[in-house]
Motif scaffolding. Structure first.
Motif, mmCIF file in Angstrom:
data_model
loop_
_atom_site.group_PDB
_atom_site.id
_atom_site.type_symbol
_atom_site.label_atom_id
_atom_site.label_comp_id
_atom_site.label_asym_id
_atom_site.label_seq_id
_atom_site.Cartn_x
_atom_site.Cartn_y
_atom_site.Cartn_z
ATOM 1 N N TYR A 61 43.719 30.689 33.339
ATOM 2 C CA TYR A 61 44.654 30.284 34.380
ATOM 3 C C TYR A 61 45.983 31.034 34.261
ATOM 4 O O TYR A 61 46.815 30.968 35.177
ATOM 5 C CB TYR A 61 44.888 28.775 34.338
ATOM 6 C CG TYR A 61 45.660 28.266 33.144
ATOM 7 C CD1 TYR A 61 47.054 28.199 33.181
ATOM 8 C CD2 TYR A 61 45.011 27.831 31.986
ATOM 9 C CE1 TYR A 61 47.765 27.723 32.097
ATOM 10 C CE2 TYR A 61 45.715 27.359 30.901
ATOM 11 C CZ TYR A 61 47.095 27.302 30.953
ATOM 12 O OH TYR A 61 47.791 26.835 29.874
ATOM 13 N N LEU A 62 46.187 31.752 33.143
ATOM 14 C CA LEU A 62 47.369 32.588 32.976
ATOM 15 C C LEU A 62 47.090 34.042 33.352
ATOM 16 O O LEU A 62 47.869 34.664 34.080
ATOM 17 C CB LEU A 62 47.878 32.513 31.527
ATOM 18 C CG LEU A 62 48.387 31.154 31.058
ATOM 19 C CD1 LEU A 62 48.788 31.207 29.590
ATOM 20 C CD2 LEU A 62 49.566 30.704 31.910
ATOM 21 N N VAL A 63 45.988 34.574 32.841
ATOM 22 C CA VAL A 63 45.591 35.956 33.142
ATOM 23 C C VAL A 63 44.125 35.948 33.525
ATOM 24 O O VAL A 63 43.255 35.830 32.649
ATOM 25 C CB VAL A 63 45.831 36.906 31.947
ATOM 26 C CG1 VAL A 63 45.372 38.323 32.303
ATOM 27 C CG2 VAL A 63 47.288 36.908 31.547
ATOM 28 N N PRO A 64 43.793 36.037 34.805
ATOM 29 C CA PRO A 64 42.387 36.049 35.210
ATOM 30 C C PRO A 64 41.723 37.363 34.843
ATOM 31 O O PRO A 64 42.392 38.369 34.585
ATOM 32 C CB PRO A 64 42.475 35.873 36.731
ATOM 33 C CG PRO A 64 43.775 36.490 37.094
ATOM 34 C CD PRO A 64 44.705 36.191 35.948
ATOM 35 N N SER A 65 40.424 37.359 34.831
ATOM 36 C CA SER A 65 39.679 38.577 34.528
ATOM 37 C C SER A 65 39.697 39.515 35.730
ATOM 38 O O SER A 65 39.885 39.080 36.870
ATOM 39 C CB SER A 65 38.238 38.238 34.160
ATOM 40 O OG SER A 65 37.562 37.690 35.282
ATOM 41 N N PRO A 66 39.502 40.826 35.508
ATOM 42 C CA PRO A 66 39.399 41.749 36.643
ATOM 43 C C PRO A 66 38.279 41.366 37.601
ATOM 44 O O PRO A 66 38.398 41.547 38.816
ATOM 45 C CB PRO A 66 39.134 43.103 35.979
ATOM 46 C CG PRO A 66 39.700 42.967 34.606
ATOM 47 C CD PRO A 66 39.479 41.536 34.216
ATOM 48 N N GLY A 67 37.174 40.816 37.057
ATOM 49 C CA GLY A 67 36.069 40.404 37.907
ATOM 50 C C GLY A 67 36.455 39.276 38.850
ATOM 51 O O GLY A 67 36.105 39.293 40.033
ATOM 52 N N ALA A 68 37.195 38.289 38.313
ATOM 53 C CA ALA A 68 37.628 37.174 39.160
ATOM 54 C C ALA A 68 38.592 37.646 40.240
ATOM 55 O O ALA A 68 38.527 37.204 41.392
ATOM 56 C CB ALA A 68 38.284 36.089 38.299
ATOM 57 N N THR A 69 39.471 38.564 39.885
ATOM 58 C CA THR A 69 40.400 39.110 40.877
ATOM 59 C C THR A 69 39.655 39.907 41.940
ATOM 60 O O THR A 69 39.961 39.808 43.142
ATOM 61 C CB THR A 69 41.436 40.007 40.186
ATOM 62 O OG1 THR A 69 42.110 39.255 39.154
ATOM 63 C CG2 THR A 69 42.458 40.521 41.180
ATOM 64 N N LEU A 70 38.666 40.679 41.513
ATOM 65 C CA LEU A 70 37.874 41.459 42.475
ATOM 66 C C LEU A 70 37.087 40.541 43.405
ATOM 67 O O LEU A 70 36.955 40.826 44.606
ATOM 68 C CB LEU A 70 36.932 42.398 41.730
ATOM 69 C CG LEU A 70 36.046 43.303 42.593
ATOM 70 C CD1 LEU A 70 36.909 44.212 43.453
ATOM 71 C CD2 LEU A 70 35.108 44.127 41.710
ATOM 72 N N ASP A 71 36.577 39.442 42.861
ATOM 73 C CA ASP A 71 35.858 38.482 43.710
ATOM 74 C C ASP A 71 36.764 37.916 44.802
ATOM 75 O O ASP A 71 36.339 37.750 45.957
ATOM 76 C CB ASP A 71 35.299 37.342 42.846
ATOM 77 C CG ASP A 71 34.162 37.809 41.943
ATOM 78 O OD1 ASP A 71 33.562 38.861 42.251
ATOM 79 O OD2 ASP A 71 33.886 37.123 40.939
#
Length: 287
Positions: A61-71
């Motif tokens: 919840y502080l730093v999302p993964s690149p995959g979650a951001t791409l989704d």
């Protein structure tokens, strides 16, 4: 003149080397040479980002993964596009107004010492005042519409434009001005033929700074009061602790700034092919 003389290559001049215009392959190699370092740095940053998220060194919840951001970028593409277009429109309109007003103000300041001594301190004072501190006043005065966002973008982008234009107009060789006056050129002819072309390299340096600041100004205005735009998206995501959406909004905002910067860079290359910073290997050089 014979046909063989017309087809013959130009004679070499002592102390001058004429470089052939590079072909498509050479240009592609030069483009790769100039771009692989920033691309490698960006890939390295994404790799560090992915490693931190994969190792769970920081809470998601502080730093999302690149995959979650791409989704989020893919799933909410229509939503992000709608708000991105609004921010881009505010940025472009504010940037254009800042350029027009800034160039006109610079011309008046250069041709009138009284105006320069009067206006320059006011411009400096306006620049050092934090725009985010006075943004709420614009919302109170102008409402929650598009006007305060554009005004903040104009105020932030205006200073680099006017300063760079004043510098460029004053950087003209005095001998050129004396020569034009001796030859009977009128003031407007001197401006169009000498001062303006000489000032364009400085102006474009200021434009590249101003266009990125205009993005910041539009987003700052949206932070203060808006119901649309990337600033609104980022603010809502921050309030809901939706960090993937927040990171997605930041990436899109950064992309807008990069694209606008590149467009100004392309315009500079097209309009100023004669400038030293824009000469390529096809230009004749002396040694």
């Amino acid at each position: 003149m014979s046909q063989s003389a017309l087809s013959a290559p130009p004679a070499k001049t002592a102390g001058v080397a004429v470089r052939e215009r590079p072909g498509p392959g050479r240009r592609l190699a030069e483009a790769v040479e100039h771009s692989w370092r920033p691309v490698a740095l960006l890939l390295g940053c994404f790799a560090v980002w992915w490693a931190i998220a994969a190792a769970e060194l920081v809470e998601p919840y502080l730093v999302p993964s690149p995959g979650a951001t791409l989704d989020v970028l893919v799933e909410k593409s229509d939503y992000l596009w709608q708000h991105s277009w609004i921010t881009t429109y505010e940025t472009l309109l504010g940037f254009v107004i800042a350029v027009v007003v800034g160039v006109l103000a610079a011309v008046v300041m250069v041709y009138s010492t009284t105006v320069e001594k009067t206006l320059y301190p006011i411009l400096l004072f306006a620049q050092v005042v934090p725009k985010i501190a006075i943004a709420p006043l614009f919302v109170v005065w102008l409402g929650f519409g598009i006007a305060p966002k554009i005004l903040i973008a104009v105020l932030i982008a205006f200073f680099p434009v006017v300063i760079s234009m004043v510098t460029g107009l004053k950087a003209v060789d005095p001998e050129m001005l004396q020569l034009s006056s001796t030859m009977g050129a009128r003031p407007w002819q001197t401006f169009v033929k000498i001062r303006l072309p000489a000032s364009l390299p400085h102006l474009f340096s200021g434009l590249k700074v101003a266009v990125t600041l205009a993005v910041t100004g539009a987003v700052v205005g949206e932070f203060v009061g808006a119901n649309e735009g990337l600033g609104y998206v980022i603010l809502q995501a921050n309030g809901n602790l939706d960090t993937p959406m927040l990171f997605a909004g930041l990436l899109v905002m950064s992309l807008i700034g990069v694209v606008l910067f590149v467009l100004v860079e392309i315009a500079e290359k097209l309009l100023l092919p004669w400038h030293a910073s824009r000469r390529d290997a096809s230009v004749t050089t002396a040694y």
